[in-house]
Structure formats: structure tokens, C-alpha cells
Design a protein around this motif. Structure first.
Motif, short mmCIF file in Angstrom:
data_model
loop_
_atom_site.label_atom_id
_atom_site.label_comp_id
_atom_site.label_asym_id
_atom_site.label_seq_id
_atom_site.Cartn_x
_atom_site.Cartn_y
_atom_site.Cartn_z
N GLU A 239 -71.41 -21.91 28.50
CA GLU A 239 -70.53 -22.96 29.05
C GLU A 239 -70.40 -22.81 30.57
OE1 GLU A 239 -67.96 -23.17 24.90
OE2 GLU A 239 -67.07 -22.18 26.65
N THR A 240 -70.33 -21.55 31.01
CA THR A 240 -70.27 -21.29 32.46
C THR A 240 -71.57 -21.79 33.11
OG1 THR A 240 -68.95 -19.33 32.00
CG2 THR A 240 -69.89 -19.49 34.20
N GLY A 241 -72.70 -21.53 32.43
CA GLY A 241 -73.99 -22.00 32.95
C GLY A 241 -74.01 -23.52 33.06
N ASP B 238 -74.62 -25.73 36.40
CA ASP B 238 -75.62 -26.81 36.51
C ASP B 238 -74.97 -28.11 36.99
OD1 ASP B 238 -78.00 -25.53 35.82
OD2 ASP B 238 -77.65 -25.75 33.67
N ASN B 239 -73.77 -28.41 36.45
CA ASN B 239 -73.10 -29.66 36.87
C ASN B 239 -72.69 -29.60 38.33
OD1 ASN B 239 -73.38 -30.84 34.38
ND2 ASN B 239 -71.42 -30.08 33.61
N GLU B 240 -72.21 -28.42 38.75
CA GLU B 240 -71.79 -28.26 40.15
C GLU B 240 -72.99 -28.43 41.09
OE1 GLU B 240 -68.86 -28.30 41.14
OE2 GLU B 240 -69.04 -27.66 43.23
N LYS C 125 -76.13 -31.73 44.91
CA LYS C 125 -77.36 -32.50 45.19
C LYS C 125 -77.01 -33.96 45.52
CE LYS C 125 -81.88 -33.55 43.41
NZ LYS C 125 -82.47 -34.33 42.32
N ALA C 126 -76.03 -34.51 44.77
CA ALA C 126 -75.64 -35.90 44.99
C ALA C 126 -75.04 -36.06 46.39
CB ALA C 126 -74.65 -36.35 43.92
N ILE C 127 -74.22 -35.07 46.80
CA ILE C 127 -73.62 -35.13 48.15
C ILE C 127 -74.72 -35.05 49.20
CG2 ILE C 127 -72.06 -33.96 49.78
CD1 ILE C 127 -70.45 -33.04 47.28
N MET C 128 -75.69 -34.15 48.95
CA MET C 128 -76.81 -34.01 49.90
C MET C 128 -77.55 -35.33 50.06
SD MET C 128 -78.10 -30.21 48.78
CE MET C 128 -79.72 -30.72 48.44
N ALA C 129 -77.73 -36.06 48.93
CA ALA C 129 -78.45 -37.35 48.98
C ALA C 129 -77.65 -38.36 49.81
CB ALA C 129 -78.68 -37.87 47.57
N SER D 269 -80.54 -21.80 35.22
CA SER D 269 -79.37 -21.20 34.57
C SER D 269 -79.57 -21.18 33.04
CB SER D 269 -78.10 -21.91 35.02
OG SER D 269 -77.44 -22.53 33.98
N MET D 270 -80.16 -22.22 32.49
CA MET D 270 -80.45 -22.23 31.04
C MET D 270 -81.45 -21.12 30.71
SD MET D 270 -81.00 -26.31 30.46
CE MET D 270 -79.84 -27.47 31.17
#
Ligand code: 0O2
Length: 228
Positions: A183-185, A189-191, A196-200, A151-152
Motif C-alpha cells: 500500500e505504501t508502494g 507511485d501515485n505521488e 510528473k503531472a506538475i512537471m508537465a 516500486s512494484m
């Protein structure tokens, strides 16, 4: 305005940078391949590199008032390696990986993710020193690593081309919208990191397959050279 010497031998000056950038792309492709062979998740998605053109070097040096005999000392990004990652966490993992290498010396970290530029530019930059072997012996060069998420990168490549389109004078309204797009990007990225954290967490409970890495090709290639 600096008067650049017409007899300056750009090919000779830039060749060690080409060697260094090309070599580093191969090294990083090699690391990707090792992750693949070990069936481990690879934080590196895409590696590319470029050596700045003489015109772009002269423009920047003139802007920064750097005489040509100080180009290699004062311009940090004549040789650049860009690494694109899926997640912000991966950006910092890759940065640690680069910092811990014995073949480079870290000179400076510029964290434009934590300290976003007024333009909206986000990326992590590592300014490093690297020894390249030439026929005249060992030469120490500066190499800039730009590590960023997709996204960056999406944002930076569009903003970069708009700068060219408007000869660096992007209209105010577009500038403002670019800041908002950045800011949307950042939110995207945070979402993605949260997902990813939920997947872990799910993986720890045995839901879903682990160590799946779909990002790797089987071949090592240096075709990404000079592509950005
Ligand atoms: P190009 O065409 O990509 O090579 P400084 O040392 O702070 O005075 P410098 O050297 O510009 O200035 O350092 P900085 O800010 O770390 O930027 C180095 C490179 O990062 C730039 O090189 C760009 O590649 C990228 N970059 C920095 N700011 C921006 C930005 O606002 N938008 C985009 N798209 N890229 C940016 P060049 O030489 O400017 O450009």
C-alpha cells in the motif's frame, strides 16, 4: 500427483521459449533505442526476461494438475518478459504498445494494479501468443509480459525471496506487513505520478527542459536475459 516422464526432453521443449524471450528483449531494447534517437521520453526503463526452470514448471504444473503434454497450453508464463517503468501511466502506455504489436496476439489482461492480489502483489500482466520460427516450422507459444513500476518490482522481488526463505509459508506478521508495504508502494507511485503531472504543467509554461531522457544507454544488450 502427476508423474512427469523422465525422458521428457526439456532442452528441446524450452529452446523455442529461449529464442522467443531473447528475441523479444532485443525488440524492446530496439524500441528504447528508437525513442532515444528521436529524443523522445521513453516509457520503458528496464527490460528483462526468463524461461522458467524445469523444476519450477513441474512444481507449478503439479500444483495446477497439468500433464506434461499440456504444459505449453496451460502454463502461460514459461516464457516471461518483464518491463519496468518509472510511472504507473507508463505501465499502461507500454501495455498499449505491446497490445498493438502485429507479431503477438493478446489472450488475456490481468490487471493486478487495479485488482491488487491479497498478497499485495501489483503488476500488469499481458498473456499473449507469439509465433517463433524453428527448424520444424512455425511454433505458437504463450508469453507473459509483466509490466510494473520500480516500486512494484522492489516489493515483488523481496516478497518472492521471502516465499523461498519460508518455503511459501510466510509468517502471518510478515504477510501483513508486506500488504502494508505494498500500500505504501502504491502511495509512492501515485505521488510520483502527481509530481510528473506538475512537471508537465511547468513544462507547458516553459519551465525546465523538455524531452530529457536520462534512462537510456547507447548500447543494445541482451544481458538482461535470465536475470530475474
Ligand atoms: P515465478 O517464480 O516468478 O516464475 P493462475 O493462472 O491465476 O492460476 P498463475 O499462473 O500463478 O496462476 O498466474 P499469475 O497469478 O498471473 O502469476 C504469474 C506470475 O506472476 C508468477 O509466476 C509471479 O512471477 C508473479 N506473481 C503473481 N502473484 C505474485 C505474488 O503474490 N508475489 C510475487 N512476488 N509474484 C507474483 P510464478 O510461477 O508464481 O513465479
Amino acid at each position: 500427483m502427476i508423474n512427469y516422464n523422465e525422458n521428457f526432453n526439456w532442452s528441446e521443449f524450452l529452446q523455442p521459449y529461449e529464442l522467443a524471450v531473447e528475441g523479444f528483449i532485443l525488440k524492446i531494447e530496439g524500441i528504447k533505442k528508437q525513442y532515444h534517437m528521436k529524443k523522445m521520453y521513453c516509457p520503458i526503463e528496464i527490460v528483462s526476461g526468463r524461461v522458467k526452470s524445469p523444476k519450477s514448471i513441474i512444481d507449478k504444473a503439479t500444483r495446477m494438475n497439468v500433464p506434461y503434454n499440456y504444459l505449453d497450453e496451460r502454463l502461460y508464463d514459461i516464457g516471461g518478459i518483464r518491463i519496468t517503468c518509472k510511472y504507473i501511466e507508463d505501465v499502461y502506455l507500454v501495455a498499449e504498445m505491446i497490445k498493438n504489436r502485429h507479431d503477438i496476439t493478446l489472450l488475456e489482461v490481468r490487471d493486478y494494479i487495479k485488482n491488487v492480489k491479497p498478497s499485495g502483489y501489483r503488476s500488469l500482466h499481458l498473456i499473449t501468443e507469439y509465433n517463433v520460427e524453428t527448424v520444424d516450422g512455425s511454433q505458437t507459444l504463450r508469453l507473459e509480459f509483466q509490466i510494473r513500476t520500480h516500486s512494484m518490482h522492489f516489493w515483488a522481488s523481496i516478497e518472492h525471496s521471502l516465499k523461498y526463505k519460508y518455503q511459501k509459508q510466510i509468517p502471518a506478521e510478515i504477510k501483513e506487513r508486506l500488504v502494508r508495504a505494498s500500500e505504501t508502494g502504491a502511495r509512492l507511485d501515485n505521488e510520483m505520478s502527481s509530481i510528473k503531472a506538475i512537471m508537465a504543467e511547468l513544462e507547458a509554461l516553459g519551465v525546465g527542459e523538455s524531452n530529457i531522457d536520462d534512462s537510456l544507454e547507447d548500447e543494445v544488450t541482451i544481458n538482461n536475459f535470465k536475470r530475474w
